[in-house]
Design an enzyme around this catalytic site. Sequence first.
Site, PDB file in Angstrom:
ATOM      1  CD  GLU A 262      -2.932  -1.245   2.242  1.00  0.00           C
ATOM      2  OE1 GLU A 262      -2.681  -0.623   3.300  1.00  0.00           O
ATOM      3  OE2 GLU A 262      -3.977  -1.899   2.077  1.00  0.00           O
ATOM      4  CG  HIS A 281      -6.378  -0.538   4.260  1.00  0.00           C
ATOM      5  ND1 HIS A 281      -5.386  -1.494   4.305  1.00  0.00           N
ATOM      6  CD2 HIS A 281      -7.267  -0.875   5.250  1.00  0.00           C
ATOM      7  CE1 HIS A 281      -5.650  -2.361   5.278  1.00  0.00           C
ATOM      8  NE2 HIS A 281      -6.788  -2.002   5.859  1.00  0.00           N
TER       9      HIS A 281
END
Length: 332
Positions: A262, A281
């Site tokens: 990420e 997220h």
Amino acid sequence: MTTIVTTSPGFGKHGRVPERLAERGWQLIRCADPKLPPDELAGQVTRADFLVVGLVPVTSETVRNAPRLKGVLKHGVGLDNIDIAACTARGLPVTNTPGANADAVAELALGLMFALARNIPAGHASVRSGGWDRQVGTQLGGKILGIVGLGNIGRRLARLARALGMHVLAADPYPDTAFATAHGIEIVGLDDLLGRSDYVSLHVVGGTHNAGLIDAERIGKMKSGACLLNLARGEVVDLDAVADALEHNRLSGVAIDAFVTEPPDTRHRIFSHPRAVFTPHSGADTREAVENMGLMVIEDIACLLRDKLPRRCVNRADLEGEVDRGKSVTHR
């Protein structure tokens, strides 16, 4: 002065949390930038009395280089990025915030189902570009939702889905049968759930145990034209297999909120597929959820400063010398 180092970008910023921190006079050091050099983070952790964890891993080296550390507190639920055994070996309590973000994640899952059912991202893009591409979607009422992991988040999502008139299936190795009975939820095996569900929403913990849980073989067992949602951890789904299923119309859509790396590498072909929806997220990113998590963390730090183990201490049994090898957390 008590010094808190946090790798969570949201800790200490929302609701009553900044005020509560200021009242106690605790020093807060932020190390939440994903581009922060590892040596700089390591240097800050040496000053920490408490480490409040986001998604940055806590390893045996992390705790070994933190001589003042009295506790490791997850600003969230998933503990897969914390080496609990290493913390326990150092005598460090590890806590998390179960249930604090359940409503937030469940509501995002529902929102993503609406986005897939009604082609909302494509419609938005069409209007923004001067087009008027009206696509016929589907309604959620009467459809079958399969929830993998009937924990705090899964139970909340089940209630929301039932209110819309969806039939809910759930797969969980340790199901809450009383809840399922009370709310009309059918407990089934994972393969049965995959074969019957119009929407499959994943709410399990990450880590090696669930890595590749939804792979090509499992996708092959899904109902043709179903939609897949992953609001768990990135490693739970095989992105190559999901992309293949989209390209061959085995899946009608996919929504993903969590990724192995990420931010993810958007060169992967799934990111250019028109029936794939992505969020950064952000399942737990509501003011209410972040405040709830922060208040829980503050409560647990205060407890540790009184030399007591918080009730949310996940390694309590080991620290107290009462090892219980029969328990494991399987859902979020």
